[in-house]
Motif scaffolding. Structure first.
Motif, PDB file in Angstrom:
ATOM      1  N   UNK A 164       1.594  12.009   8.613  1.00 45.90           N
ATOM      2  CA  UNK A 164       1.646  12.343  10.042  1.00 45.90           C
ATOM      3  C   UNK A 164       2.146  13.762  10.271  1.00 45.90           C
ATOM      4  N   UNK A 165       3.002  14.256   9.375  1.00 44.53           N
ATOM      5  CA  UNK A 165       3.568  15.594   9.563  1.00 44.53           C
ATOM      6  C   UNK A 165       2.889  16.565   8.619  1.00 44.53           C
ATOM      7  N   UNK A 166       2.516  17.711   9.134  1.00 46.61           N
ATOM      8  CA  UNK A 166       1.843  18.721   8.320  1.00 46.61           C
ATOM      9  C   UNK A 166       2.728  19.207   7.176  1.00 46.61           C
ATOM     10  N   UNK A 176      12.367  11.731   0.037  1.00 44.31           N
ATOM     11  CA  UNK A 176      11.299  11.416  -0.913  1.00 44.31           C
ATOM     12  C   UNK A 176      10.947   9.936  -0.873  1.00 44.31           C
ATOM     13  N   UNK A 177       9.665   9.654  -0.796  1.00 42.86           N
ATOM     14  CA  UNK A 177       9.168   8.304  -0.990  1.00 42.86           C
ATOM     15  C   UNK A 177       8.444   8.241  -2.320  1.00 42.86           C
ATOM     16  N   UNK A 212       8.609   0.538  -4.255  1.00 40.56           N
ATOM     17  CA  UNK A 212       8.628   1.410  -3.078  1.00 40.56           C
ATOM     18  C   UNK A 212      10.065   1.888  -2.869  1.00 40.56           C
ATOM     19  N   UNK A 213      10.325   3.122  -3.191  1.00 39.05           N
ATOM     20  CA  UNK A 213      11.678   3.675  -3.067  1.00 39.05           C
ATOM     21  C   UNK A 213      11.687   4.828  -2.069  1.00 39.05           C
ATOM     22  N   UNK A 214      12.726   4.860  -1.284  1.00 39.24           N
ATOM     23  CA  UNK A 214      12.931   5.967  -0.349  1.00 39.24           C
ATOM     24  C   UNK A 214      14.295   6.562  -0.648  1.00 39.24           C
ATOM     25  N   UNK A 249       6.168   5.741   8.329  1.00 42.41           N
ATOM     26  CA  UNK A 249       7.121   5.307   9.347  1.00 42.41           C
ATOM     27  C   UNK A 249       8.443   6.066   9.245  1.00 42.41           C
ATOM     28  N   UNK A 250       8.892   6.319   8.022  1.00 43.10           N
ATOM     29  CA  UNK A 250      10.176   6.986   7.818  1.00 43.10           C
ATOM     30  C   UNK A 250      10.066   8.500   7.751  1.00 43.10           C
ATOM     31  N   UNK A 251       8.849   9.009   7.857  1.00 41.91           N
ATOM     32  CA  UNK A 251       8.607  10.457   7.918  1.00 41.91           C
ATOM     33  C   UNK A 251       9.285  11.216   6.784  1.00 41.91           C
ATOM     34  N   UNK A 252       9.089  10.729   5.549  1.00 46.52           N
ATOM     35  CA  UNK A 252       9.694  11.425   4.410  1.00 46.52           C
ATOM     36  C   UNK A 252       8.951  12.730   4.135  1.00 46.52           C
ATOM     37  N   UNK A 253       9.642  13.651   3.488  1.00 43.78           N
ATOM     38  CA  UNK A 253       9.071  14.978   3.234  1.00 43.78           C
ATOM     39  C   UNK A 253       8.024  14.970   2.122  1.00 43.78           C
TER      40      UNK A 253
END
Length: 424
Positions: free
Chosen positions: A41-43, A74-75, A89-91, A133-137
């Motif tokens: 979702x984020x560029x 990080x995901x 699945x780790x965040x 959903x969590x908008x990870x980098x």
């Protein structure tokens, strides 16, 4: 929501699709499109995809650790899991909660409608949904099987890594090493870096990368790594990084470093010095218990067992070596065992009850000389190995994720501290 508990979701997924594996991106891409998951979702978000026969998990662990040390979120998506499904699945280093994964499965189920998905496809989409959903980098994605037709490949990578090419999963990828190379190189993208860490590169990988328009960064040609006195030095263009020799496979660690440098990251040299402390459970996992030197590894094909044997030879092991092995029937059992045989004094072959893919202990025992023991399961083999060994001996556990998981569960129940020696 179809189910409230993660265990119920997973049980249903195992039976939901007609086959456990169905390579192809059509179905999973259609559901991902409905979920708006085909691009972050984020560029600013970057995607790193990792393929290869062996060493993928180590590359993912290195990437995630270095990125987190830089302050990024990080995901990381990996498979299979060792102990709990949530490990996939780790965040920011922590496994996703049951509730979060169940929410992801519910969203996927609602959008799939008439489209049937495999167990792995559900997991891949769940990871992407959670990361979105969590908008990870950074999304760090490990390919499950092959590359070109693996569900992970629905997302375009900003940088791709291929750790190694060897024969494995021949039922799906074939016995042609060149074709396997082309399949794994299917994760390459036009104008994006592809870091290829294999010391013996396959021409098919280089050709596929060129055809895709990717920038192939090849070890020994585009970047170099040398070791001396327990230290490593990586050079790529104007970049030079020095770090302690890692516990994880050096080709995987080096590829991860080059991948991050190719994204323009200024890697913190202080944190690079900690790479020697990085561990991944089930990968050359060492500890001492009951006076024995234990070594657990998920190696399950000839290339992985050869690498394991090379590292094991370098250990200061003075006693006898007792090897506990259980593995899948679709693996090159004879090839894998032949790599280990020169170092093993006593064999214990175990069944994996309830696993229809597992080879029978008697089948494995027939592949080695002498008088190997056959046991009902991994705990029985562990018990017998303890009885037959003495203080100062080594006990190895190898063959698959299922084998190592069963061993860890039993050892922890017995009160063993399975943390690596020196890291307690």
């Amino acid at each position: 929501m179809r189910f409230e508990r993660l265990s119920d979701w997973l049980r249903w997924q195992e039976q939901h699709h007609p086959s456990a594996i169905e390579l192809g991106l059509g179905r999973v891409r259609q559901v991902a499109s409905r979920l708006d998951l085909l691009a972050p979702a984020r560029a600013a978000t970057k995607v790193i995809t990792v393929a290869g026969t062996n060493g993928k998990g180590s590359a993912v662990a290195t990437l995630a650790a270095l990125l987190r040390a830089q302050g990024a979120s990080v995901g990381a998506y990996t498979s299979p899991h060792l102990m709990d499904y949530n490990e996939r699945i780790r965040v920011n280093g922590e496994p996703a909660s049951d509730a979060l994964i169940c929410n992801a499965f519910a969203a996927i189920d609602a959008c799939a409608q008439d489209i049937s998905l495999t167990y792995f496809e559900f997991g891949t989409l769940a990871a992407l949904w959670i990361f979105q959903q969590l908008a990870v980098d950074y999304w760090v994605l490990e390919v499950g099987l092959g590359g070109r037709l693996d569900a992970v490949n629905i997302v375009d990578a900003d940088v791709a890594i291929i750790t190694s090419i060897a024969l494995d999963h021949q039922d799906w990828l074939g016995d042609d090493i060149a074709q396997i190379g082309r399949e794994k190189a299917g994760i390459a993208r036009a104008g994006k870096p592809l870091v290829y860490a294999d010391a013996e590169p396959q021409a098919s990988v280089l050709e596929a990368a060129q055809a895709a328009g990717a920038q192939c960064l090849l070890t020994g040609r585009d970047y170099t790594v040398r070791t001396f006195a327990g230290q490593c030095e990586l050079r790529w263009g104007a970049h030079t990084l020095a770090f302690p020799e890692p516990h994880l496979p050096l080709p995987s660690v080096s590829a991860a470093l080059v991948a991050l440098l190719s994204l323009g990251l200024a890697i913190n040299p202080v944190w690079v010095q900690r790479l020697g402390d990085l561990r991944v459970p089930g990968r050359f996992q060492q500890f001492t218990w009951q006076g024995r030197q234990w070594l657990l590894d998920v190696a399950h094909n000839p290339a992985a067992c050869k690498y394991f044997a090379e590292r094991a030879r370098a250990l200061d092991a003075r006693g006898r070596t007792h090897a506990i092995v259980a593995m899948m029937a679709d693996k090159d059992q004879a090839g894998a065992l032949s790599e280990l045989a020169p170092l093993v004094d006593e064999w214990f072959f175990a069944n994996l009850p309830g696993n229809p893919r597992a080879a029978r202990a008697e089948q494995l025992a027939a592949l080695v000389p002498g008088s190997p023991r056959t046991l009902a399961d991994v705990p029985a083999a562990l018990n017998q190995a303890l009885k037959d060994s003495r203080a100062g001996d080594s006990i190895w556990v190898l063959g698959s994720f299922f084998t190592v998981a069963a061993a860890l569960q039993w050892l922890q129940a017995q009160g063993a501290d399975v943390a690596p020696a020196g890291n307690n």
